[in-house]
Design an enzyme around this catalytic site. Sequence first.
Site, PDB file in Angstrom:
ATOM      1  N   HIS A 481       0.827  -1.210   0.000  1.00 16.03           N
ATOM      2  CA  HIS A 481       0.000   0.000   0.000  1.00 16.03           C
ATOM      3  C   HIS A 481       0.861   1.261   0.000  1.00 16.03           C
ATOM      4  O   HIS A 481       0.693   2.145  -0.857  1.00 16.03           O
ATOM      5  CB  HIS A 481      -0.912  -0.013   1.233  1.00 16.03           C
ATOM      6  CG  HIS A 481      -1.751   1.221   1.387  1.00 16.03           C
ATOM      7  ND1 HIS A 481      -3.082   1.258   1.043  1.00 16.03           N
ATOM      8  CD2 HIS A 481      -1.457   2.464   1.853  1.00 16.03           C
ATOM      9  CE1 HIS A 481      -3.568   2.468   1.283  1.00 16.03           C
ATOM     10  NE2 HIS A 481      -2.589   3.213   1.776  1.00 16.03           N
ATOM     11  N   GLU A 482       1.770   1.359   0.954  1.00 18.55           N
ATOM     12  CA  GLU A 482       2.578   2.571   1.059  1.00 18.55           C
ATOM     13  C   GLU A 482       3.483   2.747  -0.154  1.00 18.55           C
ATOM     14  O   GLU A 482       3.750   3.878  -0.576  1.00 18.55           O
ATOM     15  CB  GLU A 482       3.397   2.560   2.354  1.00 18.55           C
ATOM     16  CG  GLU A 482       2.563   2.609   3.626  1.00 18.55           C
ATOM     17  CD  GLU A 482       1.594   3.779   3.662  1.00 18.55           C
ATOM     18  OE1 GLU A 482       1.896   4.841   3.063  1.00 18.55           O
ATOM     19  OE2 GLU A 482       0.527   3.651   4.288  1.00 18.55           O
ATOM     20  N   HIS A 485       1.727   4.586  -2.848  1.00 23.16           N
ATOM     21  CA  HIS A 485       1.897   6.037  -2.718  1.00 23.16           C
ATOM     22  C   HIS A 485       3.242   6.468  -3.301  1.00 23.16           C
ATOM     23  O   HIS A 485       3.349   7.491  -3.984  1.00 23.16           O
ATOM     24  CB  HIS A 485       1.855   6.446  -1.250  1.00 23.16           C
ATOM     25  CG  HIS A 485       0.499   6.458  -0.623  1.00 23.16           C
ATOM     26  ND1 HIS A 485      -0.559   7.172  -1.145  1.00 23.16           N
ATOM     27  CD2 HIS A 485       0.034   5.865   0.509  1.00 23.16           C
ATOM     28  CE1 HIS A 485      -1.622   7.027  -0.356  1.00 23.16           C
ATOM     29  NE2 HIS A 485      -1.286   6.222   0.642  1.00 23.16           N
ATOM     30  N   HIS A 488       3.217   6.722  -6.973  1.00 25.94           N
ATOM     31  CA  HIS A 488       2.500   7.942  -7.364  1.00 25.94           C
ATOM     32  C   HIS A 488       3.456   9.134  -7.331  1.00 25.94           C
ATOM     33  O   HIS A 488       3.384  10.034  -8.182  1.00 25.94           O
ATOM     34  CB  HIS A 488       1.330   8.149  -6.398  1.00 25.94           C
ATOM     35  CG  HIS A 488       0.244   9.028  -6.919  1.00 25.94           C
ATOM     36  ND1 HIS A 488      -0.870   9.347  -6.177  1.00 25.94           N
ATOM     37  CD2 HIS A 488       0.089   9.678  -8.092  1.00 25.94           C
ATOM     38  CE1 HIS A 488      -1.664  10.130  -6.875  1.00 25.94           C
ATOM     39  NE2 HIS A 488      -1.098  10.356  -8.037  1.00 25.94           N
TER      40      HIS A 488
END
Length: 719
Positions: A481-482, A485, A488
């Site tokens: 998940h992290e 980020h 992105h």
Amino acid sequence: MADANTAGANIPQGTGYFASDSTLPFHAPDFSKISEDDYIPAFEQGMAIHKAEIDAIINNPEAPTFSNTIVALEKSGRMLGRVATVFFALTGSNTTDRLDEINTEISPKLTAHSDSITLNPELFARVKAVYDNRAAMAMTREDAKLLEDTYEGMVHAGALLTDAQRARVKEINSELSEITTEFGQEARAAMADQPVIFDTREELAGLSESDIKSAADFAAEKGHPGKYAIALQNTTQQPLLPNMTNRAAREKLFMASYHRADGTTDIDTRPLVAKIAALRAEKASLFGEPDWATYAMWDRMAEKPATALGFMERMVPALAATQRREAAMLDEAIKADGGNFEVKPWDWYRYANKVKAARYDLDEDAMTEYFQLDKVLEDGVFYAANKLYGLRFERRTDLPVYHPDVWTYTVFDRDGSELGIFYFDPFQRPSKRGGAWMSNFVDQSKLWNTKPVIYNVLNIPKAPAGEVQLVSFDNVNTMFHEFGHALHGFFANQTYPSLSGTAVARDFVEYPSQVNEVWATYPEVLSNYAKHYRTGEPIPSEMITKIEAAAKFNQGYDFGETVEAALLDMKWAALSKEQAEAINTPAKVTEFERKSLEELGLEIDLVPPRYRSTYFNHIFSGPAGYSAGYYSYLWTEMLDRDSRKWFMENGGLTRANGDHYRETVLSTGGTMDYFEMFRNFAGRDPDVTPMLEARGLVPGDEAADSEVSDGALPADTAG
């Protein structure tokens, strides 16, 4: 350094470490050269330089243009940005008493400084002149978005208010800065400084020898030799509860978590909660808005509170039924186990895991043995990024770090060029706030020719020295998940830093990170990293089948606690000025929270919210953050689940799919409408159905084929 727009202006020159860009690769911070004594002078110099730069823009004798006003404003404040970036990274991940003192001192000054810019009538006059002339200007799409965001941001800050209203907004902002900083520090202290003490080893029966040893060591460290201490983690539920066989000990640990910071001990954040809610509601009223939620959601994808509320409330009936059904199932499991009690929150996961193990034959502890931290990161997270996007990662040990546990990597792009630097900070420690997050030390920007320097922070309990570092499957998901980020941020391709990478709406920013979680259990990825730490054998395919089959189980709690937290957030944010001011005592804070949760129709005594108000850092700590925005995790899950469906329908883990997602979503930053962005990726509007199916909340007939478009839900669910 002055540019064409500030040349000749009297701009002070900074001194000290933060006066110029770091000389390390990619301008990464040189922590070996930074001391705590550097921060106050650097903040003060940074603000003085920034003020002079703003004055130069205001006093420019030339007519306002996009270049001499909007771009000049974007370029201003670089020294202040450098010191703030490093300082607030450390106060979150490795704070000290001195850093906390500095934070308390500097936060209201930073807020006042920001207000002196965003609420400056002369500066706004120049911005408005450019904005009003935008139809006659030749601009790129990104130029137009920067102009629009700059103008609307100043209006949202109060540029169109009266002098008296602006003065009150400044006062409110200053008060909020002080109070929310204090809330964050108190909430961290209630978690990190108040461990739960157990007198005997027997109370911790069921925990591993490693966990018990860690508890003994921690108790000694905290001044309780011969006893055992368990540090609280940030959520209401605590990860060690399911393994604890002593029910009284489970209750003790859970209740300490549930009641932290509510006056049960000497820490009570309820007065701060009341003040924050009242000040936010008053601020919204100054803008003519009925409540903080309406004011705060101005730039969100969902746009209006009714949209977010309607989206969540449609799930409540099925969720409530699921909670009741699962509670009855757990009561049966308790009875079968010889218990003579009904399930309570401190029992829930213990018996849910038993039911899950029986139903799906899934052994959580055995599964953990296949997840070794470094393998998950390098052979899992990085492997997926290589297959999808062509990235390559090279571990390095030459960069100074802010804590010995931090790892660093150079990230190479698909063409072999250096893309940026990645910092990985995995372990829990008292100096770190709870949760997991990503941020930048350096933003990507063509304006400054900078590449991203990004960090991921997690809170994984550290294995005792000499033992292999294994992680739970939850932590595996968090790592993917992290890093979503981080992707992105790494793929940002913008000119202006304020539109770069993750500089997107609060209810969009979690979308790319949630999508990246899908690769954690993708067969090709899983077989590459999930290998038994002793034998090297790959994780059995049947175990993965069981993991996927079990994913819909226990949604009454897993999903319920998140929905409750999101709805509780909106309840606080939906208060009018008068309503908020009436909640003016600690007891009334507790009463409001209880009443708000009861109104939801969910089983809140069995399934408390993921965060109670007293330690809800997302909405009451620091800047507004996720206030009136915790629903974002659910909203972006809708986008995520629909995107996973797209990936699987189009071949899964392929470079073509990765490049398409990078082009349409990950590289676009905050430069376009979010529904347009999603359409560019998927070819249609987002559909809520895959999310409901993934959660085991089968939609009713009215939800079939329900697409969500342009900020509104279908008419029957708009609230």
